[in-house]
Design an enzyme around this catalytic site. Structure first.
Site, PDB file in Angstrom:
ATOM      1  N   HIS A 112       5.009   2.010   0.304  1.00  0.00           N
ATOM      2  CA  HIS A 112       5.477   0.664  -0.019  1.00  0.00           C
ATOM      3  C   HIS A 112       4.279  -0.267   0.020  1.00  0.00           C
ATOM      4  CE1 HIS A 112       8.356  -2.704  -0.279  1.00  0.00           C
ATOM      5  NE2 HIS A 112       7.452  -3.344   0.447  1.00  0.00           N
ATOM      6  N   CYS A 113       4.024  -0.943  -1.090  1.00  0.00           N
ATOM      7  CA  CYS A 113       2.854  -1.810  -1.218  1.00  0.00           C
ATOM      8  C   CYS A 113       3.279  -3.252  -1.010  1.00  0.00           C
ATOM      9  CB  CYS A 113       2.203  -1.636  -2.590  1.00  0.00           C
ATOM     10  SG  CYS A 113       0.716  -2.637  -2.818  1.00  0.00           S
ATOM     11  N   GLY A 114       2.754  -3.860   0.053  1.00  0.00           N
ATOM     12  CA  GLY A 114       3.078  -5.254   0.322  1.00  0.00           C
ATOM     13  C   GLY A 114       2.512  -6.202  -0.716  1.00  0.00           C
TER      14      GLY A 114
ATOM     15  N   ASN B 116       4.953  -6.075  -3.323  1.00  0.00           N
ATOM     16  CA  ASN B 116       6.316  -6.304  -2.864  1.00  0.00           C
ATOM     17  C   ASN B 116       7.265  -5.289  -3.499  1.00  0.00           C
ATOM     18  OD1 ASN B 116       8.315  -7.592  -1.363  1.00  0.00           O
ATOM     19  ND2 ASN B 116       8.782  -9.066  -2.981  1.00  0.00           N
TER      20      ASN B 116
END
Length: 391
Positions: A189-191, A194
């Site tokens: 999951h890439c912040g 998002n």
């Protein structure tokens, strides 16, 4: 009883054998999830952090800090997306404000006004594609197709049901607790996006990393050519050698040229350093993910394999230790066997050296060409997958 106290069991010969070794002897089955020690450490760390914040700031401070943590880490939020847009917008603004007045120049033509704008626009386009495209959400209406597209290897992936979505969990998928959905071929999951990086948007994510790396290189070189052009146009080298009598050599001129550049064009130099550092970071990220794609594996699977290999190594070492301990106990009880000399015992091969090496067997690796095709043309976008879905 204290869990840290050693627990032992009696052997047939009357000796004592640690229970952790007995667990790996034939006839004993023992399988502990390898993630439990890590989860315990995280929970313990979280407990002490909560206690520290509570002692310093009180209950209101604790609630405020953990509400921020929940907003930033436990649910989707656009904070890092806004930061990305602010960084790229501010950088491009400072480049325009400080350097576009020198274009066209000695080395750069006016076409770079347009190519720079185009390059930034393409970078933002890849950012939007990665952020808002479907990463490969597994739903009840497509789970059967994903189950057939990604078979179980029965090593790190076994047949099970997602406890949250209540649907079968295809191999290579993972339920993202932040997005609250199962994602096919889950990477991470890439912040910054998002969004999850999965089967359908890994290609956009790689394009984002590669393009921004090239964009930073382009900006660094273009700014360097602007400064070199100013050196030529203002005839700085000529002035230093003729009017100031400095020797016409690199060693003599370099300190004076650097001093002049830092005094007159410090903004451009700061931008060059910033872009060069970011380009190195992006090169590292892109190289890591490109290597994963060439091997048809993911970040999630890398950790899974590492945990599996470490766990199997511990199992093998425990079995070898148990076998060696059993042999030594039986040897001690036998009166016919003479004790080995100290010299022979010193050079005797340790049973732990015969532990079987656990090898990673990735059944999804089909060669560089097919692996890249699977990234560029995801399985769920191919006609064969869509035909199965229609049936």
């Amino acid at each position: 009883m204290d869990s840290d106290m050693p627990r032992t069991g009696h052997t047939a010969s009357g000796g004592l054998l640690p229970l952790w070794s007995m667990a790996y002897l034939p006839g004993h089955s023992h399988r502990t999830p390898p993630l439990l020690p890590h989860l315990r450490r995280l929970r313990l760390l979280r407990f002490f952090v909560r206690r520290f914040i509570g002692a310093v700031f009180g209950s209101k401070g604790t609630h405020f800090v953990f509400s921020i943590e929940h907003f930033c880490c436990d649910r989707p939020n656009p904070t890092l997306q806004v930061i990305y847009l602010a960084i790229i917008g501010a950088t491009y603004y400072f480049i325009i404000n400080s350097s576009f007045s020198y274009i066209p120049g000695y080395y750069l033509s006016e076409i770079h006004w347009y190519t720079s704008f185009f390059a930034v626009g393409v970078g933002i386009l890849f950012f939007l594609l990665t952020s808002f495209s479907d990463p490969g959400t597994v739903k009840a209406d497509n789970v059967s197709e994903y189950l057939s597209a990604y078979p179980y290897d029965n090593i790190i992936y076994t047949e099970k049901e997602c406890s949250t979505c209540k649907i079968p969990k295809p191999a290579r998928s993972k339920h993202c607790s932040i997005c609250n959905r199962c994602v096919a071929r889950f990477d991470h999951h890439c912040g910054w996006m998002n969004n999850c990086i999965g089967e359908r948007n890994t290609r956009y994510f790689l394009a984002f990393l590669l393009w921004h790396f090239l964009l930073c290189i382009y900006g660094t070189i273009a700014l360097g050519l602007v400064l070199a052009g100013r050196l030529k146009e203002l005839r700085v080298i000529y002035i230093l050698t003729v009017y100031y009598g400095i020797e016409n050599s690199f060693r003599s001129l370099a300190p004076h040229v650097v001093q002049w550049l830092l005094g007159s064009y410090n903004t451009q130099i700061l931008l060059m350093v910033f872009l060069a550092i970011v380009s190195l970071l992006l090169a590292g990220f892109f190289g890591y993910h490109a290597n994963l794609c060439l091997k048809n594996t993911t970040t999630n699977e890398t950790f899974k394999w590492q945990e599996y290999i470490n766990w199997q190594r511990k199992l093998s070492e425990a079995r070898a230790s148990a076998a060696a301990l059993k042999a030594s106990i039986s040897g001690m009880s036998s009166e016919e066997k003479r004790p080995a000399s100290k010299c022979k015992s010193f050079f005797q091969r340790s049973p732990l050296e015969d532990v079987e090496v656990v090898v990673k067997r990735n059944m999804y690796d089909k060669g560089y060409f097919h692996n890249l095709c699977e990234i560029i043309f995801p399985l769920s976008t191919r006609p064969s997958f869509l035909q199965k879905k229609s049936k």
